[in-house]
Scaffold this motif. Structure first.
Motif, mmCIF file in Angstrom:
data_model
loop_
_atom_site.group_PDB
_atom_site.id
_atom_site.type_symbol
_atom_site.label_atom_id
_atom_site.label_comp_id
_atom_site.label_asym_id
_atom_site.label_seq_id
_atom_site.Cartn_x
_atom_site.Cartn_y
_atom_site.Cartn_z
ATOM 1 N N ILE A 594 0.809 -1.223 0.000
ATOM 2 C CA ILE A 594 0.000 0.000 0.000
ATOM 3 C C ILE A 594 0.846 1.279 0.000
ATOM 4 C CG2 ILE A 594 -0.245 0.299 2.524
ATOM 5 C CD1 ILE A 594 -3.209 0.289 0.149
ATOM 6 N N ILE A 595 2.165 1.110 -0.014
ATOM 7 C CA ILE A 595 3.022 2.297 0.122
ATOM 8 C C ILE A 595 2.874 3.264 -1.065
ATOM 9 C CG2 ILE A 595 5.110 1.242 -0.880
ATOM 10 C CD1 ILE A 595 6.729 2.754 1.233
ATOM 11 N N HIS A 596 2.469 2.723 -2.209
ATOM 12 C CA HIS A 596 2.238 3.594 -3.371
ATOM 13 C C HIS A 596 1.130 4.594 -3.078
ATOM 14 C CE1 HIS A 596 -1.576 1.654 -4.663
ATOM 15 N NE2 HIS A 596 -1.050 0.630 -4.035
ATOM 16 N N GLN A 597 0.147 4.144 -2.324
ATOM 17 C CA GLN A 597 -1.004 4.995 -2.053
ATOM 18 C C GLN A 597 -0.772 5.906 -0.844
ATOM 19 O OE1 GLN A 597 -4.620 2.667 -1.575
ATOM 20 N NE2 GLN A 597 -5.504 4.320 -0.374
ATOM 21 N N ARG A 598 -0.068 5.380 0.146
ATOM 22 C CA ARG A 598 0.180 6.184 1.335
ATOM 23 C C ARG A 598 1.223 7.263 1.085
ATOM 24 N NH1 ARG A 598 0.693 1.374 5.617
ATOM 25 N NH2 ARG A 598 -1.487 1.088 6.172
ATOM 26 N N ASN A 599 2.298 6.898 0.403
ATOM 27 C CA ASN A 599 3.426 7.816 0.312
ATOM 28 C C ASN A 599 3.870 8.188 -1.093
ATOM 29 O OD1 ASN A 599 3.819 5.713 2.627
ATOM 30 N ND2 ASN A 599 4.831 7.555 3.342
ATOM 31 N N LEU A 600 4.083 7.164 -1.912
ATOM 32 C CA LEU A 600 4.928 7.366 -3.082
ATOM 33 C C LEU A 600 4.368 8.336 -4.112
ATOM 34 C CD1 LEU A 600 6.118 3.679 -3.412
ATOM 35 C CD2 LEU A 600 7.544 5.640 -2.815
ATOM 36 N N GLY A 601 3.074 8.222 -4.398
ATOM 37 C CA GLY A 601 2.487 9.100 -5.406
ATOM 38 C C GLY A 601 2.553 10.557 -4.954
ATOM 39 N N ARG A 602 2.125 10.756 -3.737
ATOM 40 C CA ARG A 602 2.120 12.105 -3.158
ATOM 41 C C ARG A 602 3.534 12.700 -3.134
ATOM 42 N NH1 ARG A 602 1.382 11.314 2.809
ATOM 43 N NH2 ARG A 602 3.605 10.897 2.591
ATOM 44 N N ASP A 603 4.472 11.934 -2.617
ATOM 45 C CA ASP A 603 5.829 12.456 -2.468
ATOM 46 C C ASP A 603 6.450 12.767 -3.821
ATOM 47 O OD1 ASP A 603 5.271 11.940 0.144
ATOM 48 O OD2 ASP A 603 6.707 10.299 0.379
ATOM 49 N N ASP A 604 6.198 11.906 -4.792
ATOM 50 C CA ASP A 604 6.733 12.138 -6.131
ATOM 51 C C ASP A 604 6.169 13.436 -6.708
ATOM 52 O OD1 ASP A 604 7.969 11.732 -8.620
ATOM 53 O OD2 ASP A 604 6.205 10.717 -9.401
ATOM 54 N N ARG A 605 4.880 13.641 -6.556
ATOM 55 C CA ARG A 605 4.287 14.840 -7.148
ATOM 56 C C ARG A 605 4.801 16.127 -6.499
ATOM 57 N NH1 ARG A 605 0.046 11.365 -7.212
ATOM 58 N NH2 ARG A 605 -1.018 12.202 -5.382
ATOM 59 N N VAL A 606 4.985 16.109 -5.184
ATOM 60 C CA VAL A 606 5.412 17.366 -4.566
ATOM 61 C C VAL A 606 6.920 17.605 -4.683
ATOM 62 C CG1 VAL A 606 3.482 17.460 -2.945
ATOM 63 C CG2 VAL A 606 5.650 16.468 -2.204
ATOM 64 N N MET A 607 7.702 16.566 -4.907
ATOM 65 C CA MET A 607 9.145 16.806 -5.012
ATOM 66 C C MET A 607 9.606 16.992 -6.451
ATOM 67 S SD MET A 607 10.963 14.726 -1.949
ATOM 68 C CE MET A 607 9.970 13.318 -1.583
ATOM 69 N N SER A 608 8.951 16.285 -7.384
ATOM 70 C CA SER A 608 9.405 16.371 -8.770
ATOM 71 C C SER A 608 9.121 17.729 -9.388
ATOM 72 C CB SER A 608 8.726 15.293 -9.615
ATOM 73 O OG SER A 608 9.020 14.031 -9.097
ATOM 74 N N CYS A 609 8.280 18.516 -8.755
ATOM 75 C CA CYS A 609 7.957 19.824 -9.324
ATOM 76 C C CYS A 609 9.170 20.746 -9.329
ATOM 77 C CB CYS A 609 6.799 20.456 -8.579
ATOM 78 S SG CYS A 609 7.278 21.140 -6.993
#
Ligand SMILES: *[C@@H]1O[C@H](CO)[C@@H](O)[C@H](O)[C@H]1NC(C)=O
Ligand SMILES: *[C@@H]1O[C@H](CO)[C@@H](O)[C@H](O)[C@H]1NC(C)=O
Ligand SMILES: *[C@@H]1O[C@H](CO)[C@@H](O)[C@H](O)[C@H]1NC(C)=O
Ligand SMILES: *[C@@H]1O[C@H](CO)[C@@H](O)[C@H](O)[C@H]1NC(C)=O
Length: 701
Positions: A594-609
């Motif tokens: 479930i880590i994709h849903q808890r962390n990974l998507g969110r973190d990727d979107r806010v850092m890759s910007c």
């Protein structure tokens, strides 16, 4: 790394206004007529980036709040005083509390955010009838432009907009933005074998370390088509073989299907939105409108048909996040909606107890390999030798310090760059006036950084300190909320905003330290920090790749909920703890799932910007499988008993036991005893909203 965006519609779609003219027309690309615009011109790209970075101006109420911080602090103090006053009559007390709280609320309330639709997953495109068509098109234009800008922020080296259609049935708009980290630099999208490929990722398959990964996928797909019974199996079998961190969009032009999704862990973000149209009428069919209307309404009830799908690294209102799976969207017959395919299952946990020393040695080897492969593949195009090519998100805690230590060792043994950035973030607390650099993470970060400098005197290890004042927090908050969407809880925000600033390139908030004297002892240093550090104000990390220690808590039992599983242990008879360990193993596997849903998507979107990408050594697929199938849960979580003052036995838990052993093995006993602290508390980004009535971390914003 890159940003990818694809829009497919059954209706003609306009070129977004933000794509400059002229746009070149290419014929003969798989019998498609396509129109293309692309650029590597830094000035043009800059104008896109600026649009994406735009911050909403502070609202009058936010400005008022900023100007009333002293007053707010006073009121907060008064409130505490009244609440603690035991002499006051209950009624009087309640009255006073209410009165003060009202004043606080009045100053600290914030205006409603518009960005707050919560449940409209599938928007009815034509809900308001065709008289609002223009308004609706206008809204759609804005939506797609906003996605294009956000996509550009992720890949500031190259932009490509391509539109094409299949017959007059399906219309496509694709936009890719690329951050180039590897040579040769592959442009996107790729057309081949009647496929269109957009890829955001980094592959570590040994074959593709020599070539570029987008090309590798296309070649693999090409060979699978020959050996598989149909195109769909060829596609799924190709994706199964990819090892790394990725998100993909692949259009099969021949069978009119769109495949999209994320790697089996879900390390890169990908979101989508399907729009349904119930009564849209094609041009030229106007006259038949009357007769058809009734029939169409009937059909609408029976079978909602998607008329448009947008898939993007970023999100907008109504978007859903992809799971760690591959979705199949058939353009021709969409009555079934989306079908999803799971590429891989998480490994089965072991309960056999191996020799600890053997495990430790192998753990070191495996984690080092997962780190090395992520570091080897960085070949930045423009880097001066004294600049850092990579950075570590650094709280100074166990997980990230082990990663930093392994990277230092790799750099120390290579002849290339000798510089490394450790990024640490802290937030000013407007309630207590506590400075941004005084949180618990900062103290720990300094300690771990100091010891790493000692261990590797040949390297230049910069401690990059990002100190976020309250005004900056307030100014960037709505951008972070927009980027992290569809994640939308208070807790998401406090974590996301910490990562957002940690990866930021905002010189006014950033400085860097390096150690002036390698021989000074920790005791001497800690009392005279200024004397022994060289500080550089307005530092900008040049690293495009950031390493993260995420995943260690999920793999090695680092959370309090893992410890909670052992609450019911009978201190007088522990022979029944097998079931606790079985539960722990299940819980850990679920965390990975479930880590994709808890962390990974969110973190990727806010850092890759910020035009940077993240790499996660602990989340290497081979590493995960190895850990789960080799290290039993009772080497991850251990406990013993100690007598408390009353002479009763109490449970003494040790989370991430084997990882702490590894830290010791790596000569880092200073960090092996550290307790776990979540970033929002360590960096003090939680509960920055001052004065507001209590809300739970999981409440929607
Ligand atoms: C990607 O790699 C392949 C194989 O090395 C090469 O043929 C191709 O030209 C590369 N693509 C680009 C755009 O450089
Ligand atoms: C942009 O993408 C299109 C395919 O959609 C491709 O034909 C074109 O070559 C790309 N531009 C460049 C410069 O690679
Ligand atoms: C760093 O490299 C030097 C050789 O350049 C070596 O002597 C030293 O042991 C290395 N340090 C560590 C901690 O690996
Ligand atoms: C300890 O617990 C186990 C399993 O729960 C049970 O079978 C055993 O009888 C217990 N022993 C004592 C001494 O209570």
């Amino acid at each position: 790394m890159c940003g990818i965006l694809l829009r497919v519609s059954k209706e003609p779609i306009k070129k977004p206004l933000c794509i400059p003219q002229p746009i070149q027309t290419l014929q003969g690309c798989s019998d498609l007529s396509s129109e293309i615009w692309d650029t590597t011109d830094p000035d043009v790209i800059k104008s896109f980036l600026q649009q994406g970075e735009k911050l909403r101006p502070l609202s009058p109420q936010q400005v008022r709040k900023l100007n009333s911080l002293d007053e707010l602090r006073d009121l907060t103090k008064q409130l505490a005083k009244v609440k603690n006053n035991v002499k006051l009559l209950q009624e009087v007390k309640e009255d006073q509390v209410r009165n003060i709280q009202d004043q606080i609320d009045d100053i600290s309330r914030e205006d409603e955010d518009n960005y707050d639709d919560k449940n409209h997953h599938h928007t009815d495109v034509n809900k308001h009838g065709s008289k609002n068509k223009e308004e609706k098109e206008d809204r759609e234009d804005k939506e797609i432009e906003s996605l294009i800008y956000k996509t550009s922020n992720r890949g500031p080296n190259y932009l490509n907009y391509t539109q094409f259609k299949i017959d007059d049935n399906y219309y496509f708009q694709s936009f890719s933005a690329i951050l180039s980290l590897r040579q040769p630099f592959t442009k996107q999208p790729i057309f081949k074998d009647e496929f269109v490929l957009q890829f955001n990722g980094e592959l570590y398959n040994s074959e593709c370390l020599e070539t570029n990964d987008t090309q590798y996928i296309i070649d693999l797909l090409h060979s699978k088509i020959k050996s598989n019974k149909d195109r769909k199996s060829a596609i799924l079998n190709t994706l199964k073989e990819l090892s790394g961190e990725w998100a993909i969009i692949l259009v099969d032009l021949r069978e009119c299907r769109v495949y999209f999704g994320r790697d089996p862990i879900g390390k890169r973000s990908l979101c989508y939105k399907v729009s349904y149209d119930s009564n849209r009428i094609k041009e030229g069919q106007q006259q038949q409108q009357q007769q058809q209307q009734q029939q169409q309404q009937q059909e609408e009830e029976n079978e909602k048909e998607g008329i448009e799908i947008i898939i993007s690294s970023n999100s907008g209102i109504g978007f859903l996040e992809c799971k760690n799976e591959i979705y199949e969207y058939s353009l021709a017959h969409n009555s079934k909606g989306l079908i999803s395919h799971k590429l891989k299952e998480v490994a089965r946990p072991t309960f056999e107890l191996p020799d600890e020393r053997v495990v430790l040695a192998e753990l070191k080897k495996q984690l080092r390999a997962a780190t090395k492969i992520r570091q080897d593949s960085i070949h930045p195009l423009t880097h001066l030798p004294n600049e850092s090519a990579l950075a570590v998100l650094f709280s100074g805690g166990l997980d990230c310090t082990i990663v930093a230590r392994l990277i230092c060792e790799l750099i120390n043994n290579s002849n290339g760059h000798t510089s490394l950035d450790l990024l640490t973030v802290g937030f000013e607390n407007p309630r207590t006036l506590q400075a941004a650099d005084s949180g618990p993470d900062r103290k720990l970060a300094i300690k771990s950084w100091f010891h790493l400098c000692h261990m590797f005197p040949k390297l230049k290890i910069n401690l990059v300190e990002i100190n976020v004042d309250y005004q900056s927090w307030l100014s960037h908050k709505s951008r972070v909320k927009e980027l992290m969407y569809p994640c939308n809880t208070e807790m998401d925000l406090s974590i996301a905003i910490a990562f957002y600033f940690a990866s930021s390139i905002l010189p006014d908030l950033t400085s860097a330290k390096c150690l002036a004297n390698d021989n000074v002892s920790w005791e001497e240093f800690v009392n005279n920090q200024e004397k022994y550090t060289i500080k550089q104000e307005k530092y900008l990390s040049s690293a495009k790749v950031m390493f993260s220690g995420l995943g260690a808590d999920e793999l090695f039992a680092g959370y309090s909920r893992h410890e909670g599983i052992f609450n019911n242990i009978n201190v007088d008879n522990i022979s029944g703890d097998e079931s606790n360990y079985i539960e722990l193993a299940e819980s850990l596997n679920y965390d990975i799932e479930i880590i994709h849903q808890r962390n990974l998507g969110r973190d990727d979107r806010v850092m890759s910007c910020w035009g940077k990408e993240l790499r996660y050594p602990y989340l290497d697929e081979d590493f995960i499988s190895w850990v789960i199938s080799t290290i039993p849960p009772n080497m991850k979580f251990k406990y013993s008993f100690a007598k408390d003052k009353k002479g009763k036995n109490r449970l003494v838990p040790i989370r991430k036991y084997i990882l702490r052993k590894l830290a010791e093995e790596l000569g880092m006993s200073w960090v092996s005893q550290e307790l776990k602290r979540a970033i929002q508390f360590g960096a003090k980004s939680a509960k920055l909203e001052i004065g507001q009535s209590k809300s739970k971390g999981t409440d929607s914003l």
